[in-house]
Design a protein around this motif. Structure first.
Motif: not given
Length: 158
Positions: A118, A120-121, A148, A152, A155
């Protein structure tokens, strides 16, 4: 002070006058919506939401203006950049004008979705990268599942 859970939302005014003026959301999680007229509505986003907002206008001779902004909805007291039709504004991750470059950004969004993610992510830095490369007239790197996963992990570390 704003009570927890009652953060003000970022609102974007969407207009649709076919073949003349079109504002739309390419991606973003809409928290609420108000219909003002048959051609105008206001959508709201929670703080930290990432949104792609497209604006396009034309006259009898063709496209006059096209632009895409990818921004993050801000929290109370955070600095922000003002963007037309966005209240109060947002953290600007990407801002591109001109239909050929806007189309390139839409293709970048399509590429992210083709990986099964997505938009958004994903890492906000990717949108900054796309902005910088397109502004310099260069090709941007594709966003991959590996990138990604790295995002993650970064994050999660804070």
């Amino acid at each position: 002070m704003t009570p927890p859970g009652r953060e003000p939302r970022t609102e974007i005014e969407l207009i649709w006058i076919e073949k003349r003026l079109e504002h739309w959301i390419r991606f973003g999680r809409i928290a609420s919506e108000r219909i003002l007229t048959r051609k105008t509505r206001v959508v709201a986003f929670r703080p930290d939401a990432v949104i792609a907002f497209v604006r396009w206008s034309a006259n009898d001779y063709g496209t006059v203006h096209s632009r895409i902004d990818i921004l993050r909805a801000v929290r109370s007291r955070e600095p922000y950049t003002t963007v037309p039709f966005v209240r109060p504004g947002g953290e600007l991750l990407l801002s591109i004008q001109g239909w050929p470059r806007v189309r390139s950004v839409i293709e970048a969004i399509d590429q992210v979705e083709s990986v099964g993610l997505d938009p958004c992510d994903i890492a906000p830095d990717h949108w900054r990268h796309v902005h910088n490369r397109l502004s310099a007239g260069e090709a941007f790197r594709a966003y991959t599942a590996e990138r990604h996963q790295a995002w993650l992990k970064r994050k999660a570390l804070g």
